[in-house]
Scaffold this motif. Sequence first.
Motif, short mmCIF file in Angstrom:
data_model
loop_
_atom_site.label_atom_id
_atom_site.label_comp_id
_atom_site.label_asym_id
_atom_site.label_seq_id
_atom_site.Cartn_x
_atom_site.Cartn_y
_atom_site.Cartn_z
N GLY A 156 0.81 -1.21 0.00
CA GLY A 156 0.00 0.00 0.00
C GLY A 156 0.84 1.26 0.00
O GLY A 156 0.51 2.24 -0.67
N LEU A 157 1.94 1.24 0.73
CA LEU A 157 2.84 2.40 0.76
C LEU A 157 3.50 2.59 -0.60
O LEU A 157 3.60 3.72 -1.09
CB LEU A 157 3.93 2.21 1.82
CG LEU A 157 3.54 2.50 3.25
CD1 LEU A 157 4.66 2.07 4.19
CD2 LEU A 157 3.24 3.97 3.43
N TYR A 158 3.96 1.51 -1.18
CA TYR A 158 4.61 1.61 -2.49
C TYR A 158 3.64 2.19 -3.51
O TYR A 158 3.99 3.09 -4.28
CB TYR A 158 5.12 0.24 -2.95
CG TYR A 158 5.77 0.32 -4.30
CD1 TYR A 158 7.07 0.77 -4.43
CD2 TYR A 158 5.07 -0.02 -5.45
CE1 TYR A 158 7.67 0.87 -5.68
CE2 TYR A 158 5.65 0.08 -6.70
CZ TYR A 158 6.94 0.53 -6.82
OH TYR A 158 7.52 0.64 -8.05
N GLN A 159 2.41 1.69 -3.52
CA GLN A 159 1.42 2.18 -4.48
C GLN A 159 1.09 3.66 -4.24
O GLN A 159 0.91 4.42 -5.19
CB GLN A 159 0.15 1.32 -4.41
CG GLN A 159 0.36 -0.10 -4.88
CD GLN A 159 0.91 -0.19 -6.30
OE1 GLN A 159 0.56 0.59 -7.17
NE2 GLN A 159 1.80 -1.14 -6.51
N LEU A 160 1.00 4.06 -2.98
CA LEU A 160 0.74 5.46 -2.64
C LEU A 160 1.85 6.36 -3.19
O LEU A 160 1.58 7.39 -3.81
CB LEU A 160 0.63 5.63 -1.12
CG LEU A 160 0.40 7.05 -0.60
CD1 LEU A 160 -0.95 7.58 -1.04
CD2 LEU A 160 0.51 7.07 0.92
N LEU A 161 3.10 5.95 -2.99
CA LEU A 161 4.23 6.75 -3.49
C LEU A 161 4.29 6.74 -5.01
O LEU A 161 4.55 7.78 -5.63
CB LEU A 161 5.54 6.26 -2.91
CG LEU A 161 5.71 6.39 -1.41
CD1 LEU A 161 7.12 6.00 -1.00
CD2 LEU A 161 5.39 7.77 -0.93
N GLY A 179 1.15 13.91 3.37
CA GLY A 179 1.85 13.51 4.58
C GLY A 179 0.95 12.76 5.54
O GLY A 179 1.35 11.75 6.13
N GLU A 180 -0.27 13.22 5.66
CA GLU A 180 -1.24 12.54 6.53
C GLU A 180 -1.60 11.17 5.96
O GLU A 180 -1.68 10.19 6.70
CB GLU A 180 -2.49 13.40 6.70
CG GLU A 180 -3.50 12.85 7.68
CD GLU A 180 -2.95 12.71 9.09
OE1 GLU A 180 -3.39 11.76 9.79
OE2 GLU A 180 -2.10 13.50 9.52
N GLN A 181 -1.81 11.10 4.64
CA GLN A 181 -2.12 9.81 4.01
C GLN A 181 -0.97 8.83 4.21
O GLN A 181 -1.19 7.66 4.49
CB GLN A 181 -2.35 10.00 2.51
CG GLN A 181 -3.62 10.71 2.16
CD GLN A 181 -3.69 11.00 0.67
OE1 GLN A 181 -2.68 11.25 0.02
NE2 GLN A 181 -4.90 10.96 0.13
N ARG A 229 -1.53 1.94 9.54
CA ARG A 229 -2.38 0.79 9.20
C ARG A 229 -1.51 -0.44 8.94
O ARG A 229 -1.81 -1.53 9.41
CB ARG A 229 -3.23 1.09 7.97
CG ARG A 229 -4.25 0.01 7.67
CD ARG A 229 -5.01 0.26 6.39
NE ARG A 229 -4.18 0.16 5.20
CZ ARG A 229 -3.69 -0.98 4.70
NH1 ARG A 229 -3.92 -2.11 5.32
NH2 ARG A 229 -2.96 -0.99 3.61
N ALA A 230 -0.42 -0.24 8.26
CA ALA A 230 0.45 -1.36 7.92
C ALA A 230 1.17 -1.93 9.14
O ALA A 230 1.40 -3.13 9.22
CB ALA A 230 1.48 -0.92 6.89
#
Length: 115
Positions: free
Chosen positions: A20-25, A70-72, A79-80
């Motif tokens: 999820g972090l990778y996709q967000l970035l 930044g908040e996201q 969450r992770a």
Amino acid sequence: MPEPVLVSIAAAVAGRTVAGLYQLLKAKFADDPDASAVLDAAEGAAEDSVEVRELAATLEKTQAADPVFGEQLRQEWERATVDQHAEADGVTNQVSGQVSGNVVQARDIQGGIKF
């Protein structure tokens, strides 16, 4: 120097341990070739590498320019890292960053463990 949490996030993204972090970035950096290049360079890099530190610095600049992002980012990290919740009398094990070797998540072990 970026905040330690940003270094941890960068390391998790580099190791793709948190999809999820990778996709967000990836989505955030889609229109920024420089940031995308930093993200790509960090992929598979060690937690203490120059590439991960550069990614953490890029995250710091990006969240300063876009507080909503930044908040996201922090919400996704939270969450992770709290995917496992223990019952009232349970145990919560968390493994983060790049892990090499064996990991055992257990509660009550009687005797030893051999790999």
